[in-house]
Design a protein around this motif. Structure first.
Motif, PDB file in Angstrom:
ATOM      1  N   GLY A   1       0.816  -1.212   0.000  1.00 40.53           N
ATOM      2  CA  GLY A   1       0.000   0.000   0.000  1.00 40.53           C
ATOM      3  C   GLY A   1       0.848   1.261   0.000  1.00 40.53           C
ATOM      4  N   PHE A   2       1.939   1.254   0.760  1.00 39.09           N
ATOM      5  CA  PHE A   2       2.838   2.411   0.787  1.00 39.09           C
ATOM      6  C   PHE A   2       3.482   2.618  -0.581  1.00 39.09           C
ATOM      7  CE2 PHE A   2       2.016   3.120   5.023  1.00 39.09           C
ATOM      8  CZ  PHE A   2       2.890   3.996   5.648  1.00 39.09           C
ATOM      9  N   GLY A   3       3.867   1.501  -1.244  1.00 39.95           N
ATOM     10  CA  GLY A   3       4.472   1.614  -2.558  1.00 39.95           C
ATOM     11  C   GLY A   3       3.516   2.180  -3.587  1.00 39.95           C
ATOM     12  N   ILE A   4       2.265   1.701  -3.569  1.00 37.55           N
ATOM     13  CA  ILE A   4       1.248   2.212  -4.507  1.00 37.55           C
ATOM     14  C   ILE A   4       0.994   3.687  -4.252  1.00 37.55           C
ATOM     15  CG2 ILE A   4      -1.206   2.078  -5.103  1.00 37.55           C
ATOM     16  CD1 ILE A   4      -0.955  -0.984  -4.612  1.00 37.55           C
TER      17      ILE A   4
ATOM     18  N   ALA B   1      -4.643  -1.261   1.396  1.00 37.05           N
ATOM     19  CA  ALA B   1      -4.331  -1.141   2.822  1.00 37.05           C
ATOM     20  C   ALA B   1      -3.002  -0.414   3.026  1.00 37.05           C
ATOM     21  CB  ALA B   1      -4.268  -2.530   3.463  1.00 37.05           C
ATOM     22  N   GLY B   2      -3.019   0.590   3.847  1.00 37.09           N
ATOM     23  CA  GLY B   2      -1.810   1.345   4.152  1.00 37.09           C
ATOM     24  C   GLY B   2      -1.641   2.608   3.330  1.00 37.09           C
ATOM     25  N   ALA B   3      -2.353   2.725   2.212  1.00 36.71           N
ATOM     26  CA  ALA B   3      -2.191   3.901   1.344  1.00 36.71           C
ATOM     27  C   ALA B   3      -2.657   5.179   2.038  1.00 36.71           C
ATOM     28  CB  ALA B   3      -2.950   3.698   0.036  1.00 36.71           C
ATOM     29  N   GLU B   4      -3.765   5.068   2.777  1.00 38.37           N
ATOM     30  CA  GLU B   4      -4.272   6.257   3.460  1.00 38.37           C
ATOM     31  C   GLU B   4      -3.317   6.699   4.572  1.00 38.37           C
ATOM     32  OE1 GLU B   4      -8.554   8.030   4.977  1.00 38.37           O
ATOM     33  OE2 GLU B   4      -8.326   5.872   4.630  1.00 38.37           O
TER      34      GLU B   4
END
Length: 207
Positions: free
Chosen positions: A48-51, A133-136
């Motif tokens: 998610g962090f990478g995206i 998940a994790g992007a926000e």
């Protein structure tokens, strides 16, 4: 008697520089906590962090990095010139130039924030990457860290502008020692961005 004379002749301790180093140490601890939160999130939601990172505007981030590096070079030259009366006006111009580059950084950052708003990248209802998940969390940290950096940058712009004005007028408080202290603050702001730039703009593009 000679010892007393030697102590009287010794230069006073540079309390301004010491105070700035102490202040920067506390700021480093503050930003260090945010970097630790980023590392924790990156470990738990690496995909998610990478995206999310790939949705940052790397061209604008790179331009801003160039602006800050250039401004730090101007401040370094200004600090070197500040000790000579004949270069007083050059010191003022260099500091003013660095402050203008800081304002250019803020303008580009404003453009970037506007783009991210229209792309639905602000955390909250309607977040465009909610399915990842994790992007926000990434963008929450992104806005907190870049926002705090921008606040520190604005303070630095005011500081450099003040010393540019003082150096131009030949004010005694705009001496070499105080210009160097202002430069320490500006270089700290620059270093923080140098850490933020690869974490927020490049890390996701390397995967």
């Amino acid at each position: 008697m000679s010892t007393a004379r030697a102590e009287a002749a010794a230069p006073p301790p540079d309390t301004a520089q010491l105070g700035m180093w102490i202040f920067l140490a506390t700021e480093l601890l503050f930003f260090g906590g945010l970097f630790a939160a980023y590392a924790w999130g990156r470990t738990h939601w690496s995909e998610g962090f990478g995206i999310a990172s790939r949705h940052t505007h790397v061209v604008l981030g790179t331009l801003n990095t160039a602006l800050l590096l250039s401004s730090s070079a101007l401040v370094a030259v200004a600090a070197a010139c500040a000790g000579e009366e004949r270069r007083r006006r050059a010191t003022a111009r260099l500091l003013a130039g660095a402050a203008l580059l800081g304002l250019a950084f803020m303008a580009l950052k404003g453009v970037e924030y506007a783009k991210e708003w229209h792309e639905g990248l602000f955390p909250g209802p309607g977040f465009a990457l909610a399915r990842h998940a994790g992007a926000e969390l990434f963008f929450m940290l992104y806005f907190v860290m870049t926002g705090l950096h921008a606040l520190h940058l604005l303070i630095g712009v005011g500081l450099l502008g003040t010393f540019a004005w003082g150096a131009w007028r030949g004010s005694p408080w705009a001496d070499a020692g105080h210009v160097e202290v202002a430069g320490l603050y500006w270089h700290f702001v620059d270093i923080v961005w140098i850490v933020l730039y690869p974490l927020l703009y490049l890390a996701g593009r390397a995967t």
